[in-house]
Write a protein that holds these residues in place. Sequence first.
Motif, PDB file in Angstrom:
ATOM      1  N   ASP A   6     -49.905 -86.871  -4.004  1.00 61.38           N
ATOM      2  CA  ASP A   6     -49.462 -88.003  -4.816  1.00 61.38           C
ATOM      3  C   ASP A   6     -49.684 -87.726  -6.292  1.00 61.38           C
ATOM      4  O   ASP A   6     -48.846 -88.041  -7.139  1.00 61.38           O
ATOM      5  CB  ASP A   6     -50.239 -89.272  -4.414  1.00 61.38           C
ATOM      6  CG  ASP A   6     -49.753 -89.812  -3.073  1.00 61.38           C
ATOM      7  OD1 ASP A   6     -48.556 -89.621  -2.774  1.00 61.38           O
ATOM      8  OD2 ASP A   6     -50.553 -90.417  -2.355  1.00 61.38           O
ATOM      9  N   THR A   7     -50.832 -87.127  -6.610  1.00 65.11           N
ATOM     10  CA  THR A   7     -51.112 -86.774  -7.999  1.00 65.11           C
ATOM     11  C   THR A   7     -50.110 -85.763  -8.507  1.00 65.11           C
ATOM     12  O   THR A   7     -49.626 -85.847  -9.636  1.00 65.11           O
ATOM     13  CB  THR A   7     -52.538 -86.209  -8.126  1.00 65.11           C
ATOM     14  OG1 THR A   7     -53.463 -87.176  -7.640  1.00 65.11           O
ATOM     15  CG2 THR A   7     -52.863 -85.865  -9.568  1.00 65.11           C
ATOM     16  N   LEU A   8     -49.772 -84.776  -7.661  1.00 57.26           N
ATOM     17  CA  LEU A   8     -48.781 -83.773  -8.058  1.00 57.26           C
ATOM     18  C   LEU A   8     -47.443 -84.408  -8.352  1.00 57.26           C
ATOM     19  O   LEU A   8     -46.738 -84.018  -9.291  1.00 57.26           O
ATOM     20  CB  LEU A   8     -48.639 -82.721  -6.967  1.00 57.26           C
ATOM     21  CG  LEU A   8     -49.853 -81.820  -6.728  1.00 57.26           C
ATOM     22  CD1 LEU A   8     -49.580 -80.883  -5.555  1.00 57.26           C
ATOM     23  CD2 LEU A   8     -50.196 -81.016  -7.968  1.00 57.26           C
ATOM     24  N   GLY A  85     -48.797 -87.319   9.996  1.00 55.20           N
ATOM     25  CA  GLY A  85     -48.913 -88.756   9.832  1.00 55.20           C
ATOM     26  C   GLY A  85     -49.855 -89.228   8.746  1.00 55.20           C
ATOM     27  O   GLY A  85     -50.071 -90.432   8.588  1.00 55.20           O
ATOM     28  N   THR A  86     -50.425 -88.306   7.966  1.00 54.04           N
ATOM     29  CA  THR A  86     -51.352 -88.682   6.899  1.00 54.04           C
ATOM     30  C   THR A  86     -50.576 -88.965   5.603  1.00 54.04           C
ATOM     31  O   THR A  86     -49.383 -88.668   5.492  1.00 54.04           O
ATOM     32  CB  THR A  86     -52.360 -87.564   6.636  1.00 54.04           C
ATOM     33  OG1 THR A  86     -51.639 -86.373   6.255  1.00 54.04           O
ATOM     34  CG2 THR A  86     -53.179 -87.263   7.892  1.00 54.04           C
ATOM     35  N   THR A  87     -51.270 -89.503   4.634  1.00 54.48           N
ATOM     36  CA  THR A  87     -50.655 -89.732   3.323  1.00 54.48           C
ATOM     37  C   THR A  87     -50.159 -88.423   2.733  1.00 54.48           C
ATOM     38  O   THR A  87     -49.064 -88.357   2.153  1.00 54.48           O
ATOM     39  CB  THR A  87     -51.670 -90.385   2.369  1.00 54.48           C
ATOM     40  OG1 THR A  87     -52.084 -91.636   2.915  1.00 54.48           O
ATOM     41  CG2 THR A  87     -51.054 -90.612   0.991  1.00 54.48           C
ATOM     42  N   TYR A  90     -46.700 -87.438   4.274  1.00 54.41           N
ATOM     43  CA  TYR A  90     -45.538 -88.137   3.729  1.00 54.41           C
ATOM     44  C   TYR A  90     -45.279 -87.737   2.275  1.00 54.41           C
ATOM     45  O   TYR A  90     -44.130 -87.654   1.832  1.00 54.41           O
ATOM     46  CB  TYR A  90     -45.721 -89.651   3.853  1.00 54.41           C
ATOM     47  CG  TYR A  90     -45.713 -90.114   5.285  1.00 54.41           C
ATOM     48  CD1 TYR A  90     -44.545 -90.061   6.048  1.00 54.41           C
ATOM     49  CD2 TYR A  90     -46.877 -90.571   5.899  1.00 54.41           C
ATOM     50  CE1 TYR A  90     -44.542 -90.462   7.379  1.00 54.41           C
ATOM     51  CE2 TYR A  90     -46.874 -90.975   7.221  1.00 54.41           C
ATOM     52  CZ  TYR A  90     -45.711 -90.919   7.958  1.00 54.41           C
ATOM     53  OH  TYR A  90     -45.707 -91.309   9.267  1.00 54.41           O
ATOM     54  N   SER A  91     -46.337 -87.456   1.542  1.00 52.00           N
ATOM     55  CA  SER A  91     -46.177 -87.026   0.151  1.00 52.00           C
ATOM     56  C   SER A  91     -45.541 -85.642   0.076  1.00 52.00           C
ATOM     57  O   SER A  91     -44.654 -85.395  -0.745  1.00 52.00           O
ATOM     58  CB  SER A  91     -47.529 -87.021  -0.564  1.00 52.00           C
ATOM     59  OG  SER A  91     -48.058 -88.323  -0.638  1.00 52.00           O
ATOM     60  N   GLY A 314     -44.217 -86.396  12.145  1.00 56.60           N
ATOM     61  CA  GLY A 314     -43.892 -84.997  11.895  1.00 56.60           C
ATOM     62  C   GLY A 314     -43.992 -84.115  13.125  1.00 56.60           C
ATOM     63  O   GLY A 314     -43.587 -82.955  13.086  1.00 56.60           O
ATOM     64  N   GLN A 315     -44.518 -84.649  14.236  1.00 57.93           N
ATOM     65  CA  GLN A 315     -44.696 -83.831  15.433  1.00 57.93           C
ATOM     66  C   GLN A 315     -43.520 -83.938  16.410  1.00 57.93           C
ATOM     67  O   GLN A 315     -43.477 -83.217  17.392  1.00 57.93           O
ATOM     68  CB  GLN A 315     -46.004 -84.198  16.136  1.00 57.93           C
ATOM     69  CG  GLN A 315     -47.223 -83.989  15.251  1.00 57.93           C
ATOM     70  CD  GLN A 315     -48.521 -84.160  15.990  1.00 57.93           C
ATOM     71  OE1 GLN A 315     -49.073 -83.202  16.516  1.00 57.93           O
ATOM     72  NE2 GLN A 315     -49.034 -85.379  16.049  1.00 57.93           N
ATOM     73  N   SER A 316     -42.586 -84.843  16.143  1.00 60.15           N
ATOM     74  CA  SER A 316     -41.364 -85.031  16.929  1.00 60.15           C
ATOM     75  C   SER A 316     -41.679 -85.428  18.370  1.00 60.15           C
ATOM     76  O   SER A 316     -42.791 -85.843  18.677  1.00 60.15           O
ATOM     77  CB  SER A 316     -40.506 -83.764  16.870  1.00 60.15           C
ATOM     78  OG  SER A 316     -40.147 -83.469  15.546  1.00 60.15           O
ATOM     79  N   SER A 317     -40.675 -85.295  19.239  1.00 53.02           N
ATOM     80  CA  SER A 317     -40.815 -85.760  20.617  1.00 53.02           C
ATOM     81  C   SER A 317     -41.595 -84.773  21.485  1.00 53.02           C
ATOM     82  O   SER A 317     -41.690 -83.593  21.171  1.00 53.02           O
ATOM     83  CB  SER A 317     -39.433 -85.979  21.228  1.00 53.02           C
ATOM     84  OG  SER A 317     -38.719 -86.977  20.515  1.00 53.02           O
ATOM     85  N   TYR A 318     -42.135 -85.278  22.556  1.00 51.32           N
ATOM     86  CA  TYR A 318     -42.837 -84.514  23.598  1.00 51.32           C
ATOM     87  C   TYR A 318     -44.130 -83.860  23.093  1.00 51.32           C
ATOM     88  O   TYR A 318     -44.582 -82.867  23.669  1.00 51.32           O
ATOM     89  CB  TYR A 318     -41.904 -83.475  24.225  1.00 51.32           C
ATOM     90  CG  TYR A 318     -40.743 -84.118  24.938  1.00 51.32           C
ATOM     91  CD1 TYR A 318     -40.930 -84.727  26.179  1.00 51.32           C
ATOM     92  CD2 TYR A 318     -39.485 -84.166  24.355  1.00 51.32           C
ATOM     93  CE1 TYR A 318     -39.878 -85.361  26.827  1.00 51.32           C
ATOM     94  CE2 TYR A 318     -38.429 -84.799  24.997  1.00 51.32           C
ATOM     95  CZ  TYR A 318     -38.628 -85.394  26.225  1.00 51.32           C
ATOM     96  OH  TYR A 318     -37.590 -86.023  26.857  1.00 51.32           O
ATOM     97  N   ASN A 319     -44.723 -84.471  22.079  1.00 56.08           N
ATOM     98  CA  ASN A 319     -46.020 -83.959  21.629  1.00 56.08           C
ATOM     99  C   ASN A 319     -47.075 -84.131  22.718  1.00 56.08           C
ATOM    100  O   ASN A 319     -47.947 -83.274  22.889  1.00 56.08           O
ATOM    101  CB  ASN A 319     -46.454 -84.685  20.352  1.00 56.08           C
ATOM    102  CG  ASN A 319     -47.731 -84.137  19.775  1.00 56.08           C
ATOM    103  OD1 ASN A 319     -47.826 -82.951  19.470  1.00 56.08           O
ATOM    104  ND2 ASN A 319     -48.742 -84.979  19.640  1.00 56.08           N
TER     105      ASN A 319
END
Length: 530
Positions: A6-8, A85-87, A90-91, A314-319
């Motif tokens: 986020d800072t970046l 799934g962390t901040t 998504y950043s 971000g891990q998509s299906s069938y994790n």
Amino acid sequence: MLHSIDTLLRRACVAGVVLMAVVLSASAQTELAIADKQAWTNTQLVSYIGKQVHLADDWYVTGNYNGYHISPRRLYSPTNQVLPGTTDYYSLLALNSIGSVRLTGVDGYHRTGERLHNAVVTVTSTLTMTLVSGEWTGNTREDIMKGYDLSAIDRRGNHTLLVCGANLEYYLVENLGTGYGPDNNAQHQAQRRKVSQALAKINADIYGLVEIEAGQSALKEIAADLTKATGRTFAYVDDGGSPNGSYTKSGYVYCAQTVTPYGAMRSNQTGVKNRKQMQCFEERATGERFILSINHFKAKSGIGTGDNADKGDGQSSYNGDRVKEAQSVIDEYESFRYFIDDEDLLVMGDLNAYAMEDPIRVLTDYGMTDLHRYCHKDSSYSYTYRSEAGYLDHALANAAMLPQVTGMTAYHINSDESDDYTYDKQDDGTMFRYSDHDPMLVGLNLSKAGMSVEAELVCHPEILFAEGYLSVDNAAGGHVRVYDMQGRMVMEQAVASETCTLPTGGWGAGVYVIHVYAGGQVLHRKAIVR
């Protein structure tokens, strides 16, 4: 000082304002030098539109489909670098989405990962540049043919055995025209030429292969081709239990002059069938043995339910299935090792999960070392998807195996290539782009002779935390690596004495992962700096 993504992003916006001031006072050809490549985004080009710009830094080709895209950094799949799934996930996803620009006016063919050096471009928009002049360097086909970066397999001494894990992208011999792999014999022969050239160039002692036709015909063909091309005698492990058909499996081809299978192969049928195999091999020269587990976990595609649903992290299906498969590999090993009286375990294959995803953390939490990061810090990759690089193809060693690993590398003959060079589009007569995944190469010295390995420990390493520093005890002769949650290495330091003190004051607030390697053991801990 480290900063969050986020800072970046905030710094990237600020940088755009500063750059505008530079351009307004610049001459006809503006110099563009980037102080922080990790924070750069194409929004910073707004003040350069219509101007001719000299790129002071090397820029990477990040994509070569539908034209070329370039960036001052390689773009990495977020879950290869940060926790899903962390901040930060998504950043980084947002940062990647504005991290490259389309380049027109390019002559010839260029691979993803090639670098554009000393370039002059005309900026036509924040999304496009036109190349005026420049030099192409690094990661070219010529570099690869000369052995580009292959020295990494001998990072810790000379190997006596070479193991290759390779996804062959649906290698079929007999069941053609199923909608997967070759549609006809002409396509199969084109696929065969590419695969044969690549595997012969690698010239490994053991090949763990995935996405190869079930039954024995494909393995038999590859073993025969390797024998003919290398002058060495290759054989294959006959599993006897996977019927011939249009489905694929995992399997083994090996040089009968250097190794021999020890005991029967074990097939773990958890999840997708015939795709998780375990075989012990014995080196003829030394009598030393190790277990090679070759795997192909459930794919990310499709629509799952329950713990297999795509959670948007971000891990998509069938994790969920892949997590179960990872645990099943551990369970199979715990049983298998008693039958063959050896604990050395090397896990390889297409696990369909990036480095920070749950299935891989099942294995690393068990105590296995991710050899990508062990040997290449945070820059390793084997697969490129939509301009983002990462590794779905893994090599992990347990504590008993790690001291016998001389090094590993992904051999970049596939993932950086344009899809235009697949066997069913144009048979260019080369080994390049035989698959969409790069093969993994691991060097081994099972005799442990002449290797530079960490000192054996008297007891297990310990990590102690205190305000402003952390200390590592009982790990003399080993080394410490610290990563931030973006997967970037913050610190690497040898442990010279029984107690090693590392200051944390300059790290910045955030979560860090500490890895201690010593005496074939690895210890992982997380630390929060407030």
